[in-house]
Design a protein around this motif. Sequence first.
Motif, PDB file in Angstrom:
ATOM      1  N   ARG A  39       0.837  -1.193   0.000  1.00 32.19           N
ATOM      2  CA  ARG A  39       0.000   0.000   0.000  1.00 32.19           C
ATOM      3  C   ARG A  39       0.875   1.247   0.000  1.00 32.19           C
ATOM      4  NH1 ARG A  39      -2.852  -2.718   4.293  1.00 32.19           N
ATOM      5  NH2 ARG A  39      -4.851  -3.552   3.609  1.00 32.19           N
ATOM      6  N   PRO A  40       0.410   2.328  -0.655  1.00 33.91           N
ATOM      7  CA  PRO A  40       1.156   3.600  -0.594  1.00 33.91           C
ATOM      8  C   PRO A  40       1.284   4.045   0.858  1.00 33.91           C
ATOM      9  CG  PRO A  40      -0.539   3.656  -2.302  1.00 33.91           C
ATOM     10  CD  PRO A  40      -0.759   2.399  -1.519  1.00 33.91           C
ATOM     11  N   ILE A  41       2.370   4.752   1.169  1.00 30.82           N
ATOM     12  CA  ILE A  41       2.620   5.181   2.545  1.00 30.82           C
ATOM     13  C   ILE A  41       1.463   6.009   3.091  1.00 30.82           C
ATOM     14  CG2 ILE A  41       4.110   6.590   4.010  1.00 30.82           C
ATOM     15  CD1 ILE A  41       6.449   5.774   2.275  1.00 30.82           C
ATOM     16  N   ASN A  42       0.922   6.913   2.263  1.00 29.91           N
ATOM     17  CA  ASN A  42      -0.173   7.764   2.711  1.00 29.91           C
ATOM     18  C   ASN A  42      -1.394   6.944   3.103  1.00 29.91           C
ATOM     19  OD1 ASN A  42       1.326  10.051   2.365  1.00 29.91           O
ATOM     20  ND2 ASN A  42       0.464  10.567   0.358  1.00 29.91           N
ATOM     21  N   GLU A  43      -1.650   5.885   2.357  1.00 32.45           N
ATOM     22  CA  GLU A  43      -2.797   5.038   2.678  1.00 32.45           C
ATOM     23  C   GLU A  43      -2.560   4.297   3.986  1.00 32.45           C
ATOM     24  OE1 GLU A  43      -5.445   1.308   0.893  1.00 32.45           O
ATOM     25  OE2 GLU A  43      -3.774   2.122  -0.280  1.00 32.45           O
ATOM     26  N   GLU A  44      -1.330   3.857   4.185  1.00 31.29           N
ATOM     27  CA  GLU A  44      -0.990   3.176   5.436  1.00 31.29           C
ATOM     28  C   GLU A  44      -1.222   4.114   6.627  1.00 31.29           C
ATOM     29  OE1 GLU A  44      -0.279   0.205   6.082  1.00 31.29           O
ATOM     30  OE2 GLU A  44       0.442  -0.741   4.240  1.00 31.29           O
ATOM     31  N   LYS A  45      -0.782   5.350   6.482  1.00 32.16           N
ATOM     32  CA  LYS A  45      -0.961   6.329   7.551  1.00 32.16           C
ATOM     33  C   LYS A  45      -2.436   6.611   7.785  1.00 32.16           C
ATOM     34  CE  LYS A  45       3.440   8.810   7.160  1.00 32.16           C
ATOM     35  NZ  LYS A  45       4.084  10.125   6.876  1.00 32.16           N
ATOM     36  N   ARG A  46      -3.181   6.674   6.705  1.00 24.87           N
ATOM     37  CA  ARG A  46      -4.616   6.942   6.813  1.00 24.87           C
ATOM     38  C   ARG A  46      -5.317   5.811   7.562  1.00 24.87           C
ATOM     39  NH1 ARG A  46      -8.651   9.958   4.746  1.00 24.87           N
ATOM     40  NH2 ARG A  46     -10.656   8.933   4.404  1.00 24.87           N
ATOM     41  N   LEU A  47      -4.966   4.581   7.236  1.00 28.40           N
ATOM     42  CA  LEU A  47      -5.569   3.429   7.905  1.00 28.40           C
ATOM     43  C   LEU A  47      -5.197   3.382   9.384  1.00 28.40           C
ATOM     44  CD1 LEU A  47      -5.101   0.630   5.206  1.00 28.40           C
ATOM     45  CD2 LEU A  47      -7.237   1.751   5.878  1.00 28.40           C
ATOM     46  N   GLU A  48      -3.956   3.729   9.680  1.00 27.56           N
ATOM     47  CA  GLU A  48      -3.505   3.753  11.070  1.00 27.56           C
ATOM     48  C   GLU A  48      -4.227   4.828  11.866  1.00 27.56           C
ATOM     49  OE1 GLU A  48      -1.513   1.856  13.018  1.00 27.56           O
ATOM     50  OE2 GLU A  48      -1.621   0.471  11.330  1.00 27.56           O
ATOM     51  N   ARG A  49      -4.424   5.983  11.260  1.00 25.04           N
ATOM     52  CA  ARG A  49      -5.124   7.060  11.968  1.00 25.04           C
ATOM     53  C   ARG A  49      -6.594   6.692  12.189  1.00 25.04           C
ATOM     54  NH1 ARG A  49      -3.938  13.212  10.790  1.00 25.04           N
ATOM     55  NH2 ARG A  49      -2.209  12.562  12.130  1.00 25.04           N
ATOM     56  N   ARG A  50      -7.203   6.098  11.176  1.00 26.09           N
ATOM     57  CA  ARG A  50      -8.604   5.664  11.329  1.00 26.09           C
ATOM     58  C   ARG A  50      -8.712   4.653  12.461  1.00 26.09           C
ATOM     59  NH1 ARG A  50     -12.350   1.856  10.213  1.00 26.09           N
ATOM     60  NH2 ARG A  50     -14.398   2.567   9.453  1.00 26.09           N
ATOM     61  N   LYS A  51      -7.764   3.737  12.506  1.00 31.41           N
ATOM     62  CA  LYS A  51      -7.741   2.723  13.557  1.00 31.41           C
ATOM     63  C   LYS A  51      -7.604   3.364  14.940  1.00 31.41           C
ATOM     64  CE  LYS A  51      -5.234  -1.485  14.910  1.00 31.41           C
ATOM     65  NZ  LYS A  51      -4.089  -2.388  14.560  1.00 31.41           N
ATOM     66  N   SER A  52      -6.765   4.379  15.042  1.00 30.20           N
ATOM     67  CA  SER A  52      -6.548   5.069  16.318  1.00 30.20           C
ATOM     68  C   SER A  52      -7.807   5.797  16.765  1.00 30.20           C
ATOM     69  CB  SER A  52      -5.395   6.070  16.190  1.00 30.20           C
ATOM     70  OG  SER A  52      -4.183   5.412  15.916  1.00 30.20           O
ATOM     71  N   ILE A  53      -8.457   6.455  15.817  1.00 30.35           N
ATOM     72  CA  ILE A  53      -9.697   7.170  16.132  1.00 30.35           C
ATOM     73  C   ILE A  53     -10.770   6.192  16.605  1.00 30.35           C
ATOM     74  CG2 ILE A  53     -11.620   8.486  15.141  1.00 30.35           C
ATOM     75  CD1 ILE A  53      -9.540   9.789  13.250  1.00 30.35           C
ATOM     76  N   LEU A  54     -10.894   5.089  15.887  1.00 31.74           N
ATOM     77  CA  LEU A  54     -11.920   4.102  16.221  1.00 31.74           C
ATOM     78  C   LEU A  54     -11.654   3.467  17.580  1.00 31.74           C
ATOM     79  CD1 LEU A  54     -14.464   2.800  15.069  1.00 31.74           C
ATOM     80  CD2 LEU A  54     -13.036   1.003  14.102  1.00 31.74           C
ATOM     81  N   LYS A  55     -10.396   3.150  17.836  1.00 29.71           N
ATOM     82  CA  LYS A  55     -10.028   2.531  19.113  1.00 29.71           C
ATOM     83  C   LYS A  55     -10.349   3.459  20.286  1.00 29.71           C
ATOM     84  CE  LYS A  55      -6.068   0.488  21.541  1.00 29.71           C
ATOM     85  NZ  LYS A  55      -4.622   0.146  21.454  1.00 29.71           N
ATOM     86  N   GLU A  56     -10.032   4.737  20.140  1.00 30.43           N
ATOM     87  CA  GLU A  56     -10.309   5.694  21.213  1.00 30.43           C
ATOM     88  C   GLU A  56     -11.800   5.930  21.358  1.00 30.43           C
ATOM     89  OE1 GLU A  56      -8.860   7.509  24.392  1.00 30.43           O
ATOM     90  OE2 GLU A  56      -7.624   6.506  22.867  1.00 30.43           O
ATOM     91  N   ALA A  57     -12.512   5.924  20.239  1.00 30.01           N
ATOM     92  CA  ALA A  57     -13.963   6.121  20.275  1.00 30.01           C
ATOM     93  C   ALA A  57     -14.643   4.983  21.035  1.00 30.01           C
ATOM     94  CB  ALA A  57     -14.513   6.209  18.855  1.00 30.01           C
ATOM     95  N   VAL A  58     -14.173   3.769  20.829  1.00 27.93           N
ATOM     96  CA  VAL A  58     -14.744   2.612  21.532  1.00 27.93           C
ATOM     97  C   VAL A  58     -14.629   2.819  23.044  1.00 27.93           C
ATOM     98  CG1 VAL A  58     -14.382   0.176  22.077  1.00 27.93           C
ATOM     99  CG2 VAL A  58     -14.401   0.919  19.699  1.00 27.93           C
ATOM    100  N   VAL A  59     -13.453   3.210  23.500  1.00 30.16           N
ATOM    101  CA  VAL A  59     -13.220   3.412  24.932  1.00 30.16           C
ATOM    102  C   VAL A  59     -14.099   4.521  25.490  1.00 30.16           C
ATOM    103  CG1 VAL A  59     -11.531   4.076  26.674  1.00 30.16           C
ATOM    104  CG2 VAL A  59     -10.848   2.570  24.795  1.00 30.16           C
ATOM    105  N   LEU A  60     -14.137   5.647  24.803  1.00 29.46           N
ATOM    106  CA  LEU A  60     -14.879   6.800  25.299  1.00 29.46           C
ATOM    107  C   LEU A  60     -16.390   6.591  25.248  1.00 29.46           C
ATOM    108  CD1 LEU A  60     -12.690   9.627  23.749  1.00 29.46           C
ATOM    109  CD2 LEU A  60     -12.853   8.983  26.152  1.00 29.46           C
ATOM    110  N   PHE A  61     -16.872   5.995  24.180  1.00 28.95           N
ATOM    111  CA  PHE A  61     -18.309   5.697  24.091  1.00 28.95           C
ATOM    112  C   PHE A  61     -18.710   4.705  25.187  1.00 28.95           C
ATOM    113  CE2 PHE A  61     -18.370   6.869  19.363  1.00 28.95           C
ATOM    114  CZ  PHE A  61     -19.117   8.017  19.569  1.00 28.95           C
ATOM    115  N   ALA A  62     -17.857   3.726  25.437  1.00 31.23           N
ATOM    116  CA  ALA A  62     -18.156   2.718  26.455  1.00 31.23           C
ATOM    117  C   ALA A  62     -18.151   3.326  27.851  1.00 31.23           C
ATOM    118  CB  ALA A  62     -17.147   1.572  26.373  1.00 31.23           C
ATOM    119  N   GLU A  63     -17.230   4.249  28.092  1.00 24.74           N
ATOM    120  CA  GLU A  63     -17.099   4.847  29.422  1.00 24.74           C
ATOM    121  C   GLU A  63     -18.147   5.923  29.703  1.00 24.74           C
ATOM    122  OE1 GLU A  63     -13.138   6.330  29.644  1.00 24.74           O
ATOM    123  OE2 GLU A  63     -12.249   4.373  30.139  1.00 24.74           O
ATOM    124  N   SER A  64     -18.435   6.762  28.688  1.00 25.49           N
ATOM    125  CA  SER A  64     -19.283   7.933  28.924  1.00 25.49           C
ATOM    126  C   SER A  64     -20.638   7.896  28.223  1.00 25.49           C
ATOM    127  CB  SER A  64     -18.534   9.206  28.496  1.00 25.49           C
ATOM    128  OG  SER A  64     -17.298   9.298  29.174  1.00 25.49           O
TER     129      SER A  64
END
Length: 209
Positions: free
Chosen positions: A3-28
């Motif tokens: 995958r192009p580097i930019n796409e890799e970074k995009r997927l990683e950022r999406r993953k980070s956002i989703l992971k944090e959203a799971v925690v925050l939605f579950a907690e609050s």
Amino acid sequence: MARPINEEKRLERRKSILKEAVVLFAESGYSNTTTAIIAQSVGVTPGTIFQYFPSKEALYYAAVLEPLADIQVKSLACLQQEGAPGVLIQNMVEEQFNHIYFYTNELRLVQSVLGQRIRFPELTQKVLESIKVMTDAIERVYTKGQLMGEFNKSFSPAMISRAYISLLNGVGLTLGESIIHHPEWENLKGHAFYLFAPIQPKEKLEESE
């Protein structure tokens, strides 16, 4: 092809956002968790969130459904292999109990959705459909096992599959990560498999006589 580097970074950022959203939605909860709060926790601007998810609701749907799909894929893989039904179900129990504590927040989100069916009717339906895919797969393997004399034939495959999924969710929600340090952890897996009422060698011998 890599995958192009930019796409890799995009997927990683999406993953980070989703992971944090799971925690925050579950907690609050849904109402108390804003995209601004999620963005601050991830370390991005609020506008960045909407480059990956069109709305807060879309992000919430992804936070609920994507981990559920991940759990489902791994669990179904255990039931779709070659082997005796009893071994397949035992492997599934092993797989799910070995990883269930990784999904504590995800399970809390699922339970939250099911507890607010009027508020999230479409999402609730998708969650129920996902659960049904899992219970249907367990039922098919269990029924085959009953016909082969591996499981007690007096039990309803539908009730057994639903009882097991309820137990699995309960373990994940109430025990969480602390369970892996508990001396009864391995025994708990055994108890989960015992829920399927496997016929022991002695019982099989008695039935054949």
